[in-house]
Design a protein around this motif. Structure first.
Motif, short mmCIF file in Angstrom:
data_model
loop_
_atom_site.label_atom_id
_atom_site.label_comp_id
_atom_site.label_asym_id
_atom_site.label_seq_id
_atom_site.Cartn_x
_atom_site.Cartn_y
_atom_site.Cartn_z
N SER A 131 -42.88 34.11 -15.99
CA SER A 131 -43.36 33.92 -14.63
C SER A 131 -44.82 33.45 -14.63
N GLY A 132 -45.08 32.41 -13.83
CA GLY A 132 -46.44 31.88 -13.71
C GLY A 132 -46.74 30.72 -14.65
N ALA B 32 -41.15 31.01 -11.38
CA ALA B 32 -41.29 32.21 -10.55
C ALA B 32 -40.06 33.07 -10.83
N VAL B 33 -40.09 34.30 -10.35
CA VAL B 33 -38.93 35.19 -10.49
C VAL B 33 -38.54 35.64 -9.09
N LEU C 269 -37.51 27.64 -10.25
CA LEU C 269 -38.52 26.59 -10.10
C LEU C 269 -38.39 26.07 -8.68
N TYR C 270 -39.47 26.19 -7.89
CA TYR C 270 -39.45 25.69 -6.52
C TYR C 270 -39.98 24.26 -6.50
N ASN C 271 -39.26 23.38 -5.79
CA ASN C 271 -39.62 21.97 -5.64
C ASN C 271 -40.04 21.34 -6.98
N PRO C 272 -39.19 21.47 -8.00
CA PRO C 272 -39.57 20.94 -9.31
C PRO C 272 -39.56 19.41 -9.33
N TYR C 273 -40.42 18.86 -10.18
CA TYR C 273 -40.31 17.45 -10.52
C TYR C 273 -39.09 17.37 -11.42
#
Length: 125
Positions: free
Chosen positions: A45-46, A106-107, A114-118
């Protein structure tokens, strides 16, 4: 002392005695590592990460809910949920497709996200 022939023999025996899902997971894990991606099981995470794997599931949000698209990426070691906020559909994001995704892990509810990943859609090899 093991010889080159012994190593080949061991790999052949392993392929003949392992189940298809296990072999597929090993293949995915090797492809991810060869591409320079991190193994999902090693991501924390992070961290900014790049993961590569096959999409197992893709879930679209209902019309009356906030627009989100979620896909489970499996790299042979562990799953990572990819979440695109504000999107209901992305061309090419479909089950069975191989994707390389980059972002900050993130967890959520004990699962890696993964939020809004490339992302990059990979060609079949």
């Amino acid at each position: 002392m093991a010889t080159k022939g012994d190593s080949r023999w061991r790999r052949l025996v392993r392929k003949l005695t392992s189940d298809v899902e296990e072999l597929d997971a090993d293949d995915l894990s090797q492809k991810a590592e060869a591409s320079g991606a991190q193994r999902a099981c090693d991501c924390r995470s992070g961290e900014e990460v790049t993961v590569l794997g096959r999409l197992r599931t893709v879930e679209l949000s209902p019309k009356d809910a906030t627009a989100t698209l979620e896909a489970e990426l499996f790299d042979g070691t562990e799953g990572v949920t990819l979440v695109w906020l504000g999107r209901r559909r992305i061309p090419g994001i479909e089950p069975g497709r191989t994707v390389k995704a980059k972002g900050r892990i993130a967890v959520r509810d004990g699962h890696k996200v993964l939020y809004n990943p490339y992302y990059e859609l990979q060609t079949a090899t």
